[in-house]
Design a protein around this motif. Structure first.
Motif, PDB file in Angstrom:
ATOM      1  N   ASP A  64       6.615   9.772   2.850  1.00 58.08           N
ATOM      2  CA  ASP A  64       6.246   8.992   4.031  1.00 58.08           C
ATOM      3  C   ASP A  64       6.808   9.666   5.273  1.00 58.08           C
ATOM      4  O   ASP A  64       8.016   9.865   5.398  1.00 58.08           O
ATOM      5  CB  ASP A  64       6.801   7.571   3.894  1.00 58.08           C
ATOM      6  N   MET A 106      -1.726   3.441   6.323  1.00 57.20           N
ATOM      7  CA  MET A 106      -1.024   4.284   5.359  1.00 57.20           C
ATOM      8  C   MET A 106      -1.647   5.657   5.186  1.00 57.20           C
ATOM      9  O   MET A 106      -0.955   6.615   4.827  1.00 57.20           O
ATOM     10  CB  MET A 106      -0.923   3.565   4.018  1.00 57.20           C
ATOM     11  N   ASP A 119       1.574   8.092   4.707  1.00 59.03           N
ATOM     12  CA  ASP A 119       2.020   8.583   3.403  1.00 59.03           C
ATOM     13  C   ASP A 119       0.812   8.972   2.560  1.00 59.03           C
ATOM     14  O   ASP A 119       0.096   8.106   2.046  1.00 59.03           O
ATOM     15  CB  ASP A 119       2.823   7.492   2.685  1.00 59.03           C
ATOM     16  N   TRP A 160       0.357   7.284  -0.840  1.00 56.71           N
ATOM     17  CA  TRP A 160       0.169   5.836  -0.956  1.00 56.71           C
ATOM     18  C   TRP A 160      -1.280   5.547  -1.323  1.00 56.71           C
ATOM     19  O   TRP A 160      -2.214   5.962  -0.631  1.00 56.71           O
ATOM     20  CB  TRP A 160       0.518   5.155   0.358  1.00 56.71           C
ATOM     21  N   GLN A 187       6.048  -2.793   4.964  1.00 51.97           N
ATOM     22  CA  GLN A 187       5.463  -1.795   5.858  1.00 51.97           C
ATOM     23  C   GLN A 187       5.674  -2.176   7.326  1.00 51.97           C
ATOM     24  O   GLN A 187       5.831  -1.300   8.182  1.00 51.97           O
ATOM     25  CB  GLN A 187       3.973  -1.606   5.553  1.00 51.97           C
TER      26      GLN A 187
END
Length: 499
Positions: free
Chosen positions: A340, A415, A419, A422, A435
């Motif tokens: 991330d 996301m 990341d 993810w 988050q």
């Protein structure tokens, strides 16, 4: 923007000296303009009048020393409320005792303390300034600038009540019984046509439900008035921002379907920023993801009495000079996956020590935040709303409705830029909340999120890096500010006991 407060005066002098002879010249324009003069200006230069009043609200929101007698560096109107919200929560660590230390220690809620007074005064001043604009009109104006000005005033008034009701009363979304609890006074403009007796009664402690109703009404009216409005600057409220505030309210009040659709509409014209843009210091209003903020200049910056002075370990303020660095909660940091990009906004558990094992700068400390930067002249811009927040509201609202797969699809908008690993196909409310904690760290959501989701604080876990290792359970009285002594003394309708 110190010149804003004099802009209306300049317009008045210019118009009146050219059109009305010398009869107005004896007035002391530094003390304000009388209603007769304002009426004249509304007839002859309505756009300039409305523009000046609207700018005055946004100028006030970034002032320091805005409260009479205040010289403290932890009171700088709107953003000091936002920073207090992170200090009085779980995820931000104050490494040393300094400004905001009582907030960090959960010891700043009493009726005779500065903090409860500064929050109250800031938000009711914003309401008073909004009501000044609302009072210019009876009904909906036809002039487009006036219509937009009225819409912005209603949005700011609603935003102020949105924070007041959470600060001064319980706000657990899942508990409808809280709606009957005493809330905060509602103050209106004369032009709204509310009978005087009713308007007076509304200055008492209205129920939480009544305050919620007013917030929603003001925001619905604001969205309507701002439809199609093209704002001149990003620090003005437009239709998308008004919808963003409305989405926040729907999340607070548990109206999940409305929160979902309103948040989606609010961020429809924005894209989530790229991973590279995460490292721009969160200080530039030109960032394409920012929906609302304030663009500082050398004239508007407030130096040490400012948000960046307190939060940035890179700027030469109280955090950066190592008086009170701001760190991320160790457990939160360790929970962020290595893949991330947001993890790189913070140092790891070792930090960046010198050869002898010491730390030369605040930004080198273990868990130091590197999120907020420095422009070198204190003109770092303030962020009030981002598209990422709206995506998170949309996802959380879907999860509250049991639409966990759809919530994951919504969350992927964020996301995918955070990341690459993810790829969840279903997310819960708590997973979306995780988050929010990571994405919105330091932007003023900690306290409010914990209260509405009925979660507590626990800084006493094994491996905690918190200076004050305390636990404050959900629903504890420490989460609710007492009404300030000034309101209790001056308002005869405030009769209920403070919590």
């Amino acid at each position: 923007m110190k010149t804003i407060k004099y802009f209306l005066i300049t317009v008045a002098v210019s118009l009146l000296t050219s059109s009305c002879g010398n009869e107005y010249l004896n007035a002391d324009y530094k003390e304000g303009i009388d209603s007769e003069t304002v009426d004249y200006l509304l007839q002859n230069s309505p756009d300039a009048v409305v523009d000046a009043y609207v700018r005055a609200i946004y100028s006030y929101m970034v002032e320091a020393y805005s409260i009479s007698g205040n010289t403290s560096h932890d009171i700088f109107t709107y953003m000091s409320i936002m920073h207090t919200a992170d200090m009085t929560a779980q995820d931000m660590v104050q490494a040393k005792s300094h400004w905001f230390n009582y907030d960090y220690d959960f010891d700043n809620r009493m009726f005779n303390y500065r903090r409860t007074n500064s929050h109250w005064t800031t938000l009711y001043t914003m309401i008073a300034k909004a009501n000044t604009i609302i009072n210019l009109y009876k009904g909906e104006p036809e002039n487009p600038v006036a219509k937009a000005g009225l819409g912005q005033a209603l949005a700011i008034r609603a935003l102020s009540y949105y924070y007041l009701i959470q600060l001064y009363q319980k706000s657990n979304t899942s508990d409808p019984s809280l709606l009957d609890l005493p809330g905060v006074p509602l103050r209106f403009a004369d032009s709204e046509g509310i009978p005087e007796e009713e308007r007076t009664n509304l200055t008492g402690r209205n129920t939480v439900k009544r305050v919620h109703e007013q917030i929603e009404k003001d925001l619905m009216d604001a969205v309507k008035l701002l439809k199609g409005y093209k704002r001149p600057y990003k620090y003005f409220v437009d239709e998308n921002v008004a919808k963003g505030i409305l989405a926040r309210f729907y999340l607070l009040s548990g109206q999940w379907a409305k929160a979902e659709t309103t948040a989606r509409e609010a961020h429809s014209n924005y894209n989530v920023m790229s991973p590279a843009s995460l490292h721009d210091g969160f200080m530039d209003i030109e960032n394409a993801e920012w929906m609302w903020g304030f663009k500082h200049t050398t004239e508007t910056q407030t130096g040490y009495a400012s948000f960046f002075s307190q939060v940035s370990n890179i700027a030469p303020g109280y955090a950066g000079l190592n008086y009170a660095p701001r760190l991320i909660d160790a457990a939160l940091y360790e929970s962020i996956p290595e893949t991330d990009e947001r993890k790189s906004l913070f140092n790891d558990s070792m930090g960046k020590p010198t050869a002898d094992g010491s730390y030369a700068r605040a930004q080198d400390l273990p868990y130091a935040n590197l999120k907020f930067g420095d422009k070198g002249d204190w003109t770092m811009d303030y962020v009030y709303m981002r598209a990422a927040e709206m995506v998170l509201i949309e996802a959380e609202a879907l999860a509250h409705q049991g639409k966990n797969a759809e919530a994951a699809i919504a969350l992927k908008k964020l996301m995918n830029q955070r990341d690459p690993k993810w790829n969840s196909s279903s997310v819960t409310v708590d997973e979306v909340f995780q988050q929010r904690r990571i994405e919105l760290w330091g932007e003023g959501f900690g306290y409010f999120d914990l209260k509405r989701l009925n979660k507590g604080v626990d800084r006493n876990y094994s491996g905690s890096n918190h200076r004050t290792k305390i636990a404050v359970p959900a629903g504890d009285v420490q989460w609710t500010y007492q009404l300030p002594n000034s309101e209790i003394q001056e308002n005869p309708l405030i009769t209920e006991n403070n919590p």
